[in-house]
Design an enzyme around this catalytic site. Structure first.
Site, mmCIF file in Angstrom:
data_model
loop_
_atom_site.group_PDB
_atom_site.id
_atom_site.type_symbol
_atom_site.label_atom_id
_atom_site.label_comp_id
_atom_site.label_asym_id
_atom_site.label_seq_id
_atom_site.Cartn_x
_atom_site.Cartn_y
_atom_site.Cartn_z
ATOM 1 C CB SER A 147 41.657 41.030 -35.263
ATOM 2 O OG SER A 147 40.875 40.959 -34.086
ATOM 3 C CE1 TYR A 202 37.167 38.795 -37.802
ATOM 4 C CE2 TYR A 202 37.824 39.068 -35.540
ATOM 5 C CZ TYR A 202 37.740 39.653 -36.712
ATOM 6 O OH TYR A 202 38.428 40.762 -37.005
#
Ligand SMILES: NC(=O)c1ccc[n+]([C@@H]2O[C@H](COP(=O)([O-])OP(=O)(O)OC[C@H]3O[C@@H](n4cnc5c(N)ncnc54)[C@H](OP(=O)(O)O)[C@@H]3O)[C@@H](O)[C@H]2O)c1
Length: 285
Positions: free
Chosen positions: A154, A167
């Site tokens: 990401s 995350y």
């Protein structure tokens, strides 16, 4: 159903390959499955927890592909080490040429409000499960002298934003692990690719975990306005075909600028992130 086409180069790269794809039941994983099917892969192991959703993706893949495509569903919970070990065994048996570590979960909470169990679960799903799968399939790839690990990271694996500690940590772990692994595998014919997408229109924020492990359950405006997952899937497979090792996709102007700022003017980026956090807290009040 999405209209998928595969360029000649990408078809040549993936045609006849045995592929394991995690997170295949939804979002980007579903789009990657359809794209891989239309690129002529031979075996497609689709993995996730939701069987009914996987069955739908399987049927869509079979419609798109030639008759010789063998699509198999392997249910697995990436948060459970035993389940991942069983998935790894299926992958070894299937003689996997391409591993796509795509399955993932996001997080929504400040670090102080996040239980260590949630940190561990997010780390297990987004990072450790993929490492276990890579350890299972890479020896077979080395024997064949060819193979690819494609890991969906990401932008938040390159640039940490507040209220996403679990995350961001898991995706930064992916970045470091792959950079190290890539050098170790450089002479073996096995390539390692890390795709770092910006926002994509998927269920990721809906299923994100909060500090106590409950689902966040909201579609963030950034996710709703994100890129089309079918287009992101095409871009990722095309980039892998071109040999890109570490690349952003659908990252947008502000994320791209922020990634540069992190290296060139880190103090400016820190100040922007502080402001972003203060603004988000005012909105919550
Ligand atoms: N959407 C974005 O804005 C964005 C941006 C950058 C990177 N990404 C990355 O893209 C990847 C795919 O996410 P997405 O955006 O497509 O979100 P999504 O629609 O929520 O899909 C997530 C996938 O991961 C699977 N998954 C989640 N927890 C799992 C578990 N415990 N065990 C097994 N499978 C699990 C889900 O399947 P089941 O629920 O059926 O298990 C689903 O197939 C993730 O790695 C994510 O971090 C997304």
């Amino acid at each position: 159903m999405a209209t998928t086409t595969c360029s000649n180069g990408t078809k040549a790269r993936f045609e006849g390959k045995n592929v394991l794809l995690t997170g295949a039941s939804s979002g980007l994983g579903r789009s990657l499955a359809l794209q891989l099917a239309s690129c002529g892969v031979q075996t497609l192991l689709l993995s996730a927890r939701k069987q009914a959703e996987l069955e739908k993706v399987k049927a869509q893949c079979e419609t798109l592909a030639s008759e010789s495509l063998d699509v198999q569903i392997v249910l697995a919970d990436l948060s459970d080490k035993e389940s991942v070990a069983k998935l790894a065994e299926s992958a070894r048996t299937a003689n996997i040429d391409v591993l796509v570590n795509n399955g993932g979960v996001s997080s929504r909470s400040d670090f102080v409000d996040t239980s260590i169990e949630v940190d561990e679960t997010v780390m297990q799903i987004n990072f450790l499960s993929g490492a276990a799968l890579a350890k299972a399939v890479v020896p077979g790839m080395i024997q064949k002298g060819q193979g690819a690990i494609i890991w969906i990271s990401s932008v938040q694996g390159l640039l940490a934003i507040p209220s996403r500690t679990s995350y961001c940590a898991s995706k930064h772990a992916v970045q470091g692990y792959c950079e190290s692994m890539r050098a170790e595998l450089a002479s073996t014919g096995v390539t390692v690719h890390v795709a770092s997408p910006g926002y994509i229109r998927t269920n990721l924020s809906l299923s994100a975990v909060t500090g106590d492990g409950k689902a966040y359950g909201k579609v963030d405006p950034t996710t709703a306005a994100g890129a089309d997952p079918d287009e992101v899937a095409v871009t990722i497979l095309d980039a892998v075909t071109k040999g890109s090792a570490d690349f952003t996709v659908a990252s947008g102007f502000s994320a791209t600028v922020a990634i540069y700022l992190r290296t060139l003017c880190p103090a400016v980026l820190r100040s922007l992130l502080n402001k972003r956090y203060e603004k988000s807290k005012k909105k919550d009040d």
